[in-house]
Scaffold this motif. Structure first.
Motif, PDB file in Angstrom:
ATOM      1  N   GLN A  15      39.235  44.703  38.800  1.00  0.00           N
ATOM      2  CA  GLN A  15      38.639  43.234  38.280  1.00  0.00           C
ATOM      3  C   GLN A  15      39.615  42.650  37.427  1.00  0.00           C
ATOM      4  O   GLN A  15      39.328  41.450  37.484  1.00  0.00           O
ATOM      5  N   ASP A  16      40.392  43.160  36.396  1.00  0.00           N
ATOM      6  CA  ASP A  16      41.108  42.412  35.467  1.00  0.00           C
ATOM      7  C   ASP A  16      42.076  41.643  36.159  1.00  0.00           C
ATOM      8  O   ASP A  16      42.537  40.344  35.950  1.00  0.00           O
ATOM      9  N   LEU A  17      42.747  42.362  37.468  1.00  0.00           N
ATOM     10  CA  LEU A  17      43.579  41.491  38.393  1.00  0.00           C
ATOM     11  C   LEU A  17      43.072  40.530  39.033  1.00  0.00           C
ATOM     12  O   LEU A  17      43.835  39.645  39.833  1.00  0.00           O
ATOM     13  N   GLY A  18      41.600  40.463  39.168  1.00  0.00           N
ATOM     14  CA  GLY A  18      41.301  39.412  40.024  1.00  0.00           C
ATOM     15  C   GLY A  18      40.659  39.809  41.407  1.00  0.00           C
ATOM     16  O   GLY A  18      40.086  38.943  42.113  1.00  0.00           O
ATOM     17  N   TYR A  19      40.685  41.223  41.727  1.00  0.00           N
ATOM     18  CA  TYR A  19      40.266  41.658  42.929  1.00  0.00           C
ATOM     19  C   TYR A  19      38.514  41.633  42.805  1.00  0.00           C
ATOM     20  O   TYR A  19      38.045  41.937  41.766  1.00  0.00           O
ATOM     21  N   PHE A  20      38.186  41.417  44.086  1.00  0.00           N
ATOM     22  CA  PHE A  20      36.459  41.331  43.860  1.00  0.00           C
ATOM     23  C   PHE A  20      36.009  42.553  43.744  1.00  0.00           C
ATOM     24  O   PHE A  20      35.687  43.295  44.536  1.00  0.00           O
ATOM     25  N   VAL A  21      35.635  42.948  42.402  1.00  0.00           N
ATOM     26  CA  VAL A  21      34.552  44.095  42.106  1.00  0.00           C
ATOM     27  C   VAL A  21      33.848  43.604  41.034  1.00  0.00           C
ATOM     28  O   VAL A  21      34.056  42.913  40.170  1.00  0.00           O
ATOM     29  N   THR A  22      32.411  43.755  41.215  1.00  0.00           N
ATOM     30  CA  THR A  22      31.458  43.113  40.269  1.00  0.00           C
ATOM     31  C   THR A  22      30.809  44.112  39.469  1.00  0.00           C
ATOM     32  O   THR A  22      30.382  43.878  38.463  1.00  0.00           O
ATOM     33  N   SER A  23      31.179  45.594  39.802  1.00  0.00           N
ATOM     34  CA  SER A  23      30.479  46.413  38.867  1.00  0.00           C
ATOM     35  C   SER A  23      31.581  47.538  38.611  1.00  0.00           C
ATOM     36  O   SER A  23      31.983  48.171  39.623  1.00  0.00           O
ATOM     37  N   VAL A  24      31.599  47.968  37.332  1.00  0.00           N
ATOM     38  CA  VAL A  24      32.491  48.889  36.836  1.00  0.00           C
ATOM     39  C   VAL A  24      31.458  50.270  36.740  1.00  0.00           C
ATOM     40  O   VAL A  24      31.084  50.485  35.648  1.00  0.00           O
ATOM     41  N   ASP A  25      31.166  50.954  37.771  1.00  0.00           N
ATOM     42  CA  ASP A  25      30.047  52.205  37.772  1.00  0.00           C
ATOM     43  C   ASP A  25      30.785  53.144  37.915  1.00  0.00           C
ATOM     44  O   ASP A  25      29.824  54.260  38.272  1.00  0.00           O
ATOM     45  N   LYS A  26      31.941  53.375  37.955  1.00  0.00           N
ATOM     46  CA  LYS A  26      32.508  54.759  38.441  1.00  0.00           C
ATOM     47  C   LYS A  26      32.348  55.599  39.332  1.00  0.00           C
ATOM     48  O   LYS A  26      32.595  56.568  39.827  1.00  0.00           O
ATOM     49  N   ALA A  27      31.675  54.668  40.525  1.00  0.00           N
ATOM     50  CA  ALA A  27      31.205  55.077  41.799  1.00  0.00           C
ATOM     51  C   ALA A  27      32.399  54.440  42.979  1.00  0.00           C
ATOM     52  O   ALA A  27      32.190  53.092  43.076  1.00  0.00           O
TER      53      ALA A  27
END
Length: 334
Positions: free
Chosen positions: A155-167
């Motif tokens: 997410q920090d690098l800009g890749y499409f990740v909307t949720s940091v849910d550990k899954a």
């Protein structure tokens, strides 16, 4: 060993004689018992069996330990009862009765050897020994803190990740595909050493344009980039035309995504069915002829479409609702 007699002695000589004979008889009996215990052949090494299922392909387990080969005195064959992971993890300590030919083991405080001792010699297993080792790689389906760390980095690098849910679900896998494509790595969606290093090194594709808001489509690497004034703000996994021919409504076409500079000229805010009856497109943005950037439930790591550019439905929603790419937005395909 005490020798008891049923009748009282009739004289000193008689008593001594009986005592000597009784003692010699007890010694002979003891020797006979010990010979019976130690003299039996131990089963050959190949009679002890191990039971270890083949490790699963995505989650290798620990190497099974060899089974205990020394049988109990009361058993004619060695035990081969497997533990939970298919291997007997006994520490090889002899069990009560293994080396006793008489009833002397019952004397003392009544506790069998090794029974109830905290060092595990009574057959108790250390729970840590039965826990499978965590694999070095991270893949789809894992739920852990290290997955959350990976998601945050992507997410920090800009890749499409909307949720940091550990899954590690579909969205994370799509982001890993994109990272592997950007780094020129094997596209398997599994985070091994090379992929982890790419994330740690901050691998991000560079923009080809320098001004304005532009949708860049990298055919060679199968990526869509949302670019603002030359800065990549989002990297999205994509799948374009696979180059094969196909028939639709009596005509033959080639699954080809053209390269060049275009612009969004038509958009449909919802599910749209292909006029060639090739399937449905989620919220498409057409940029040349019948070719559009659209959402799809299937976005593999390789070219697979009839010519359109697929991204995940979530990524298409982000383009529509968060980033914004109205009619007239430049689309550069290279």
């Amino acid at each position: 060993m005490r020798v008891m007699h049923g009748k009282p002695a009739h004289g000193v000589g008689t008593a001594v004689g009986k005592r000597v004979l009784g003692t010699l008889g007890a010694v002979a009996l003891t020797v006979g018992l010990l010979s019976a215990c130690d003299g039996g052949e131990e089963p050959p090494a190949d009679t002890a069996t191990t039971s270890s299922p083949s490790p699963e392909e995505s989650t290798p387990g620990p190497e099974p330990s060899a089974e205990e080969q020394e049988p109990e005195a009361s058993a004619s064959e060695p035990s081969s009862e497997p533990s939970g992971d298919g291997a007997d993890e006994s520490d090889g300590t002899a069990k009560p009765g293994d080396d006793k030919g008489d009833d002397e083991s019952s004397e003392g405080d009544g506790t069998s050897q090794g029974e109830g001792k905290p060092d595990g010699k009574g057959g108790d297993k250390d729970p840590k020994e039965e826990e499978p080792e965590k694999p070095d790689y991270i893949e789809y389906g894992e739920v852990s803190a290290r997955v959350g760390k990976l998601q945050q980095r992507l997410q920090d690098l800009g890749y499409f990740v909307t949720s940091v849910d550990k899954a590690f679900g579909g969205e994370t896998q799509q982001a890993v595909f994109a990272l592997q494509k950007a780094g020129g790595l094997y596209r398997d969606g599994v985070v091994g050493d090379a992929t982890r290093n790419a994330a740690d090194d901050g691998v991000v594709p560079k923009a080809q344009t320098s001004s304005g808001k532009v949708l860049e489509i990298d055919i060679d690497r199968q990526l869509v980039l949302a670019v603002e004034n030359g800065k990549v703000v989002k990297v999205i996994n994509a799948s374009s035309g696979n180059g094969e021919t196909y028939d639709a409504k009596g005509a033959t076409y080639t699954a080809y995504t053209p390269r060049g500079s275009f612009a969004v000229f038509r958009e449909v805010n919802g599910m749209h069915s292909s006029t060639l009856e090739l399937g449905d497109m989620w919220r498409p943005k057409f940029f040349t002829g019948g070719i559009a950037l659209h959402g799809s439930a299937s976005v593999p790591a390789f070219p697979a479409s009839h010519g359109c550019v697929r991204v995940s439905n979530g990524a298409m929603d982000w383009i529509w609702d968060t980033w914004g790419a109205p009619s007239g937005t430049p689309v550069v395909v290279y």
